[in-house]
Design a protein around this motif. Structure first.
Motif: not given
Lengths: 258, 258
Positions: A115-117, A128, A173, B198, B200-202, B204
């Protein structure tokens, strides 16, 4: 048990999964239809690459598909035809159900969703990043846990439904907020102001969430009911109907509450 | 020249401006209509407070209004009536024009706008924060520069129009994105999933902007034209018509480009 992996796909996600696997597990081979991408990751990791699925190395335990959602069913079918039906095949998508593998004829399959971009130019901090894993049988679920532990301790087992909801939340988000950053940049560009002006605000908005939920952090004219400022903003945005629609929809939504 | 300041307003912005001024300049007094807020900042800074404008200390050089946009005209008028027409009075709003002071009868006025979102519980890093300052005469512009240098080196002189556009851009990247964080949280809450998933995604998503513009960073189903995923998301959101409208508007906007 060594985790021998073949990586199918060398885009943003594949690039970083491959790099990390080559350092912390056993990456046997990289595939990409785009020779440039295959070569780039091969050079970085020191493992061979191919641009032809037919030449996929048959000696891996796990075949990791880091490809577009639309291509998963087709590649899975090809892998089965190639005699890989006893291999564990996983996709890395948040949005695609595990059941997409059923028609392929593969016997062992699952999901391995970080779950990451990802962007090629930016090193992810995998520790993380939550990994959502799922397999169609308990033994492979254990194998995927082991593979995920190569990256992070934040491992979650979620149903298709919960993972899809999480992916949808991630779209809100990440994709949607990034689009709003673009809207802010468009306004600043039109005024010949540097986008850097907004970076401290953007960083602080994200950083504050570590302390409290977004509801408590909501400020601004919509939340305050500052109708004069809202009217001025809408007047300014007459030049940009598409931004005006975004502004209206978001302002109305803030006023109505979630 | 010592910068003697009286601070009118002790909300989120006033609190942090007052704290910093008491440490790095000369804060004479704090005003808030809300005794609790006035007292809180007075205790923190060790300067006296009042809840009555009539009791405002007349010995300051600068009267800084950290109050709601709607109250600026009225407070400015009162200050003039109290004989403060020769004092420099500034508001701290991004959205309000300098000309709001004209009807008040004040002779010296300006804007002192820190471009950041403030919360009482979170210490701002003022060095990173751009301050937009403007006065109705060059001498006071110099004084406001000096006051801003107490906080940061990032000082900008912008016209009302450019400052208002900057504030509008800030609404897009702060208020609106924060609302989308809330939308993500609502979805996770409904699935009994922790919002921490969410973060870490936010983080990043925000951090990536330091490297490249938002256009390059745009990913996701809307950008990819992944109609199947979009249809699945919209089906899920049938339960939440207000989120469905946000999703539709933002997806359409991403597809059309900015």
């Amino acid at each position: 048990m060594p985790l021998k992996v073949v990586l199918v796909g060398a885009g943003n996600t594949g690039y970083h999964l491959g790099k990390h696997l080559s350092e912390h597990a056993e990456l046997l081979q990289v595939f990409s239809r785009t020779e440039e991408k295959a070569q780039r990751l091969s050079l970085l990791t020191g493992v061979p690459y191919t641009t032809s699925l037919d030449e996929l190395n048959p000696n891996a335990g796990i075949y990791l598909l880091a490809i577009h959602d639309d291509g998963i069913a087709s590649v899975a079918g090809q892998l089965c035809e190639m005699g890989f039906s006893g291999k564990l095949v996983c996709h890395t998508s948040g949005a695609t159900p595990v059941s997409i593998f059923e028609p392929s004829g593969l016997k062992r399959y699952g999901v391995f969703y970080p779950l990451q971009t990802f962007s090629v130019g930016r090193q992810p901090d995998f520790e993380q990043i939550p990994f959502i894993v799922e397999a169609n049988n308990p033994e492979d679920s254990t194998i995927l846990d082991e593979l995920a532990r190569v990256f992070t301790k934040k491992i979650y087992h979620l149903s298709d439904e919960k993972r899809a909801a999480l992916h949808l939340a991630a779209v809100f988000v990440n994709n949607f907020t990034n689009h709003l950053f673009g809207a802010g940049k468009k306004i600043l560009d039109a005024e010949s102001l540097p986008f850097e002006l907004l970076l401290p605000l953007i960083n602080e908005t994200a950083a504050k969430l570590q302390l409290a939920g977004p509801a408590i952090m909501q400020t601004g004219p919509a939340k305050r009911g500052d109708l004069k400022t809202i009217a001025r903003h809408l007047a300014y945005l007459k030049k940009y109907p598409e931004l005006q629609e975004l502004y209206n929809t978001l302002t109305k939504s803030i006023q109505q509450g979630l």
